[in-house]
Design an enzyme around this catalytic site. Structure first.
Site, PDB file in Angstrom:
ATOM      1  N   GLU A 435      -2.450  -0.608  -5.714  1.00 52.28           N
ATOM      2  CA  GLU A 435      -1.625  -0.112  -4.625  1.00 52.28           C
ATOM      3  C   GLU A 435      -0.220  -0.671  -4.569  1.00 52.28           C
ATOM      4  OE1 GLU A 435      -2.480   2.372  -3.208  1.00 52.28           O
ATOM      5  OE2 GLU A 435      -4.506   2.459  -3.469  1.00 52.28           O
TER       6      GLU A 435
HETATM    7  C1  LIG Z   1      -8.963  -2.221 -11.387  1.00 47.72           C
HETATM    8  C2  LIG Z   1      -7.798  -1.318 -11.124  1.00 47.72           C
HETATM    9  C3  LIG Z   1      -7.934  -0.251 -10.457  1.00 47.72           C
HETATM   10  C4  LIG Z   1      -6.959   0.820 -10.145  1.00 47.72           C
HETATM   11  N1  LIG Z   1      -7.023   1.567  -9.569  1.00 47.72           N
HETATM   12  C5  LIG Z   1      -5.948   2.800  -9.558  1.00 47.72           C
HETATM   13  C6  LIG Z   1      -6.285   4.124  -8.990  1.00 47.72           C
HETATM   14  O1  LIG Z   1      -7.052   4.350  -8.489  1.00 47.72           O
HETATM   15  N2  LIG Z   1      -5.075   4.843  -9.116  1.00 47.72           N
HETATM   16  C7  LIG Z   1      -4.165   4.492  -9.942  1.00 47.72           C
HETATM   17  O2  LIG Z   1      -3.250   5.605 -10.061  1.00 47.72           O
HETATM   18  N3  LIG Z   1      -3.980   3.409 -10.354  1.00 47.72           N
HETATM   19  C8  LIG Z   1      -4.700   2.378 -10.212  1.00 47.72           C
HETATM   20  N4  LIG Z   1      -4.679   1.178 -10.548  1.00 47.72           N
HETATM   21  C9  LIG Z   1      -3.191   0.821 -11.180  1.00 47.72           C
HETATM   22  C10 LIG Z   1      -2.269  -0.079 -10.554  1.00 47.72           C
HETATM   23  O3  LIG Z   1      -2.111   0.555  -9.424  1.00 47.72           O
HETATM   24  C11 LIG Z   1      -1.306  -0.490 -11.493  1.00 47.72           C
HETATM   25  O4  LIG Z   1      -1.701  -1.421 -12.145  1.00 47.72           O
HETATM   26  C12 LIG Z   1      -0.228  -1.316 -10.528  1.00 47.72           C
HETATM   27  O5  LIG Z   1       0.607  -0.376  -9.940  1.00 47.72           O
HETATM   28  C13 LIG Z   1       0.895  -2.002 -11.494  1.00 47.72           C
HETATM   29  O6  LIG Z   1       1.292  -1.100 -12.447  1.00 47.72           O
HETATM   30  P1  LIG Z   1       1.263  -1.409 -14.111  1.00 47.72           P
HETATM   31  O7  LIG Z   1      -0.235  -2.165 -14.090  1.00 47.72           O
HETATM   32  O8  LIG Z   1       1.512  -0.319 -14.946  1.00 47.72           O
HETATM   33  O9  LIG Z   1       2.338  -2.752 -14.168  1.00 47.72           O
HETATM   34  P2  LIG Z   1       3.880  -2.622 -14.121  1.00 47.72           P
HETATM   35  O10 LIG Z   1       4.451  -1.527 -13.397  1.00 47.72           O
HETATM   36  O11 LIG Z   1       4.287  -2.474 -15.689  1.00 47.72           O
HETATM   37  O12 LIG Z   1       4.430  -4.019 -13.526  1.00 47.72           O
HETATM   38  C14 LIG Z   1       4.090  -5.213 -14.322  1.00 47.72           C
HETATM   39  C15 LIG Z   1       4.948  -6.370 -13.595  1.00 47.72           C
HETATM   40  O13 LIG Z   1       6.210  -6.194 -13.239  1.00 47.72           O
HETATM   41  C16 LIG Z   1       6.623  -6.065 -11.967  1.00 47.72           C
HETATM   42  N5  LIG Z   1       7.536  -5.179 -11.620  1.00 47.72           N
HETATM   43  C17 LIG Z   1       7.514  -3.711 -12.256  1.00 47.72           C
HETATM   44  N6  LIG Z   1       8.830  -3.245 -11.440  1.00 47.72           N
HETATM   45  C18 LIG Z   1       9.189  -4.298 -11.006  1.00 47.72           C
HETATM   46  C19 LIG Z   1      10.516  -4.165 -10.218  1.00 47.72           C
HETATM   47  N7  LIG Z   1      11.596  -2.916 -10.182  1.00 47.72           N
HETATM   48  N8  LIG Z   1      10.903  -5.404  -9.577  1.00 47.72           N
HETATM   49  C20 LIG Z   1      10.288  -6.432  -9.462  1.00 47.72           C
HETATM   50  N9  LIG Z   1       8.892  -6.526 -10.147  1.00 47.72           N
HETATM   51  C21 LIG Z   1       8.632  -5.400 -10.932  1.00 47.72           C
HETATM   52  C22 LIG Z   1       5.317  -5.775 -11.271  1.00 47.72           C
HETATM   53  O14 LIG Z   1       5.251  -6.416  -9.828  1.00 47.72           O
HETATM   54  C23 LIG Z   1       4.011  -6.442 -12.022  1.00 47.72           C
HETATM   55  O15 LIG Z   1       3.827  -7.654 -11.670  1.00 47.72           O
HETATM   56  C24 LIG Z   1      -5.600   0.209 -10.807  1.00 47.72           C
HETATM   57  C25 LIG Z   1      -5.398  -0.708 -11.702  1.00 47.72           C
HETATM   58  C26 LIG Z   1      -6.654  -1.596 -11.938  1.00 47.72           C
HETATM   59  C27 LIG Z   1      -6.356  -2.751 -12.659  1.00 47.72           C
END
Ligand SMILES: Cc1cc2nc3c(=O)[nH]c(=O)nc-3n(C[C@H](O)[C@H](O)[C@H](O)COP(=O)(O)OP(=O)(O)OC[C@H]3O[C@@H](n4cnc5c(N)ncnc54)[C@H](O)[C@@H]3O)c2cc1C
Length: 593
Positions: A435
Site C-alpha cells: 500500500e
Molecule cells: C506480500 C506482498 C503483497 C503485496 N500485495 C499487493 C497487491 O495486492 N497489489 C499490488 O498491486 N501490489 C502488491 N504488493 C506490492 C507492493 O505494494 C509494492 O511492493 C510496493 O508498493 C513497493 O513497490 P516496489 O516493490 O516496486 O518497490 P520500489 O517502488 O522499487 O521501491 C523501492 C524502495 O524505494 C523507495 N522509493 C521509491 N520511490 C521513491 C521516491 N520517489 N522517494 C523516496 N523513496 C522512494 C521505496 O520506499 C522503497 O523503499 C505486494 C507486495 C508484497 C511483498
C-alpha cells in the site's frame, strides 16, 4: 501456541469514554450505544479467538499451494471463510441495497482490528474484497454495481487490486499492462502483475480483479492509466457465471510472512476487462481503494503489536529469571518472574502505550471518515487525507518495532518458531511495504499533503491540538503537567519542523524530503500524544465520578503518563534531525557508497 483475547473493554473505553460516539451528530452514530457496540465487539471477538486465531499458526506453517492452476489456501481457511460469510461480517459497513448492514466505518474498523490481530493473512482475503467493492461503489456504473456488489459484499466473489508490475511498484507511470478497446465497449487486457494479494484461491466462485492498465494510444506516463474490472470467470447478462477469462496465476510468491495469503503473479492474456470510472483516470479510482486500504494496513500494524504484546505480558509473568534488584518478589521460587525487571517493564510499557494510543488514533481516524462520507464534511475529509499517510506509516513502523520488542521479552524463545512470536514480527513486516512503502508515505505527507488546499488541513490539525490544550489548561495541575504541557511542547516541535520545510524546502526540495521520514514519525507521536491527553482526561473523569472499575482507569492514567514522559519527547530528536537539512544526507557521492 500464542493466545489472543479480543480487547473489547479497551475498545469500549475509546468508543464511549473518549470519542463519546453515541452523542456525536455523525449520521448513524446515535445507534452506537454501549450495549449495541458491546454485542458486536463480543461476537467479533469470539470469532477472532475461536475461529481465526487457531488457524493463524496453521496458515503460517502450511502456506498456500498452487496445483494445476488452482491455489489452495491452508487447511481450515475455507470453512472459516464460510463462517465469516454466514455471520455477514464482510458487509458490515456496506450499503443495505447491496446486502450490507450499513453500519459506520468505525464499527468495521474495530472489528477489523480483531480479525487482523487474530489472523492477518486470512483477513486480507476479505479486506481486499472490501476495497475492490468500495472502488466499484464509488466509480462503477449502475449496471456494474448491480452485477458485482451483491456478490462481493457477501464475499461469494472476492476482489483484488492489481497495480504492481516487475519493473514498477511506486512509479506506476512506467506501467506496461495494456488495454485494447473492443467494438462492444469492453477491452482486452494484456500484461503481468506481480505480488497480488489474495490473487487466487478456491474459497469463492469468482474473483473480481481490479487492474490498472494503459489504453493503447492514450497519454504517456501516469496520465494514461485507467482502471478495469477483470473477472476471473466472465459474468453472463443474467448474472450467472460463464466462461473462464484469460487470467491465470503465473506462480505463488515465497515470502517472509503472511504465508496463509496467496501472493500471486497474475498473467492477463487478452483478458476481457470493463472500464471502471473514466478513461485515464485510473489512479483517481484506485485511490478510493488505496486510502481505505492504507487505513486498514495501519490497523494491521497496531493489530500485530497488540497480539504480540498480549503474549509478552503472559510470558513476562511466567518466566522466572533473576531477582528484582529491590529484593526478591517471589521468595519461595527459584527466581522472580521477569516482569519485575525495569527493562522488561520499559518494553511492556512501550508496547502497551503504543497499542492503546494507536487504537484511539485509528478509531478517531475512522470517525473522520464517517464524518466525511456520511455527513459530507469537507474539513473532516481534508483532515483524514492529511492523516492517512501518518496512520499507515507510523502505525506500521511502530507496530513492527513493538512485535520485535514482544519477541525480545521471550529471549531466545522468541526466535524459536515453537512459541509463535516470530510470526507476529514476520507478518507485521509487510505492512511497512505494501500500500505504498513507508518512505513513500512520508513523501506523500511532506510533498503533497502538507501543502494541500493551501496548508488548510495541517493548520486545522494544529488548531485542534491548541484548542484542546487551551480548554484543559485550567484542569487539575497534575493533569496539565503530565499531559497538556508535553503535548504542547511536541506540537510546537512539529510546527517548527513544518516551518523549517517552508523556509528551506523551496531553496532545495531535498531539505524537506531528507526530513520527511522524521516528520511522519513526529506527526504520529503528536497524534498519539493528543489521544493520550484525551484518554487521560476521560480516565480521570471516570475516577472522579467513582467508577466501579478504578483499576482499569488508573492503569490508563499511568500508561498515558508513560507515553507523554518517555515516548512523546522523541519529537525533539526528530526536529533536530530535520533542521540539519539535506547536507549530510545527500553529501556523499553515490559512487562512494
Ligand atoms: C506480500 C506482498 C503483497 C503485496 N500485495 C499487493 C497487491 O495486492 N497489489 C499490488 O498491486 N501490489 C502488491 N504488493 C506490492 C507492493 O505494494 C509494492 O511492493 C510496493 O508498493 C513497493 O513497490 P516496489 O516493490 O516496486 O518497490 P520500489 O517502488 O522499487 O521501491 C523501492 C524502495 O524505494 C523507495 N522509493 C521509491 N520511490 C521513491 C521516491 N520517489 N522517494 C523516496 N523513496 C522512494 C521505496 O520506499 C522503497 O523503499 C505486494 C507486495 C508484497 C511483498
Amino acid at each position: 501456541m500464542p493466545s489472543y483475547t479480543a480487547p473489547t473493554k479497551d475498545m469500549q473505553f475509546v468508543l464511549h469514554d473518549v470519542l463519546k460516539v453515541s452523542d456525536s451528530d455523525i449520521p448513524g452514530y446515535a445507534d452506537l450505544d454501549r450495549d449495541f457496540t458491546a454485542a458486536i465487539l463480543e461476537e467479533a471477538g469470539k470469532i477472532s479467538s475461536e475461529v481465526l486465531h487457531p488457524l493463524n499458526t496453521v496458515g503460517d506453517v502450511e502456506g498456500c499451494r498452487l496445483e494445476n492452476g488452482v491455489v489452495y489456501p491452508p487447511t481450515g481457511f475455507k470453512d472459516a471463510f464460510e463462517k465469516m460469510k454466514e455471520g455477514g461480517w464482510p458487509g458490515l459497513d456496506m450499503p443495505e441495497e447491496f446486502g450490507g448492514q450499513a453500519l459506520p466505518y468505525l464499527v468495521s474498523t474495530a472489528v477489523g482490528e480483531m480479525f487482523s490481530a487474530s489472523n492477518q493473512a486470512f483477513t486480507m482475503y476479505q479486506g481486499l474484497t472490501h476495497g475492490a467493492a468500495s472502488a466499484i461503489l464509488a466509480h462503477g456504473s449502475d449496471d456494474q454495481k448491480q452485477t458485482y456488489l451483491p456478490k462481493m459484499v457477501a464475499c461469494e466473489w472476492t476482489g483484488t487490486m492489481n497495480l504492481t508490475e516487475p519493473h514498477c511498484g511506486t512509479d506506476l507511470g512506467m506501467m506496461r499492462t495494456k488495454a485494447e478497446p473492443q467494438a462492444d465497449g469492453s477491452y482486452k487486457i494484456s500484461g503481468q502483475k506481480i505480488f497480488i494479494s489474495a490473487g487466487d484461491h478456491n474459497m469463492a466462485d469468482n474473483i473480481i480483479h481490479l487492474v490498472l492498465a494503459k489504453i493503447v494510444g492514450g497519454p504517456e506516463g501516469i496520465k494514461g492509466v485507467s482502471l478495469f474490472i477483470v473477472p476471473k470467470v466472465l459474468v453472463n447478462a443474467d448474472g450467472s457465471l460463464g466462461e473462464r477469462n484469460g487470467v491465470s496465476v503465473g506462480k505463488l510468491e515465497e515470502k517472509m510472512g503472511i504465508h496463509g495469503n496467496a501472493t500471486c503473479v497474475m498473467n492477463y492474456d487478452g483478458a476481457t476487462g470493463y472500464l471502471l470510472g473514466e478513461e485515464h483516470k485510473g489512479m483517481r479510482a484506485m485511490f478510493t481503494m488505496m486510502n481505505e486500504a492504507r487505513l486498514g494496513v495501519g490497523m494491521q500494524g497496531l493489530a500485530q503489536a497488540d497480539a504480540a504484546y498480549q503474549n509478552a505480558v503472559i510470558y513476562a509473568k511466567d518466566r522466572l529469571q533473576g531477582r528484582a534488584v529491590t529484593g526478591a518478589e517471589n521468595p519461595s521460587g527459584p527466581a522472580d518472574p521477569i516482569i519485575v525487571h525495569p527493562d522488561i517493564r520499559r518494553s511492556l510499557m512501550d508496547q502497551k502505550s503504543f497499542t492503546e494510543g494507536a487504537r484511539a488514533f485509528a478509531f478517531w481516524g475512522a470517525t473522520l471518515i464517517d464524518q466525511a462520507h456520511r455527513a459530507g464534511d469537507k474539513a473532516a475529509d481534508g483532515l483524514i487525507s492529511l492523516l492517512t499517510p501518518v496512520i499507515k506509516g507510523f502505525l506500521t513502523d511502530q507496530g513492527y518495532d513493538m512485535t520485535v520488542q514482544a519477541q525480545q521479552v521471550y529471549g531466545g524463545h522468541g526466535y524459536i518458531e515453537e512459541w509463535g512470536m516470530s510470526q507476529y514480527t514476520r507478518d507485521a513486516r509487510i505492512a511497512m511495504i505494501y500500500e505504498g512503502a513507508n518512505g513513500v508515505q512520508a513523501l506523500d505527507l511532506v510533498g503533497r499533503k502538507l501543502a494541500q488546499d493551501g496548508g488548510k488541513h495541517v493548520m486545522a490539525f494544529f488548531e485542534l491540538v491548541k484548542s484542546f490544550c487551551k480548554e484543559n489548561a485550567g484542569d487539575d495541575e497534575t493533569y496539565v503537567r503530565d499531559f497538556i504541557e508535553p503535548l504542547k511542547k511536541a506540537s510546537k516541535d512539529l510546527q517548527a519542523a513544518g516551518m523549517y520545510f517552508m523556509q528551506n524546502g523551496m531553496k532545495n526540495p531535498n531539505n524537506a524530503l531528507a526530513g520527511s521520514y522524521d516528520f511522519m514519525h513526529m506527526f504520529g507521536h503528536v497524534c498519539l500524544g493528543l489521544m493520550w491527553a484525551r484518554m487521560g482526561k476521560a480516565a480521570l473523569a471516570a475516577l472522579a465520578e467513582g467508577t466501579s472499575d478504578p483499576e482499569f482507569y488508573k492503569a490508563k492514567v499511568l500508561t498515558g503518563r508513560y507515553y507523554m514522559a518517555r515516548r512523546l519527547p522523541a519529537t525533539a530528536l526528530h526536529l533536530s534531525r530535520i533542521e540539519t537539512g539535506a547536507e549530510t544526507v545527500m553529501g556523499l557521492d553515490a559512487d562512494l557508497f
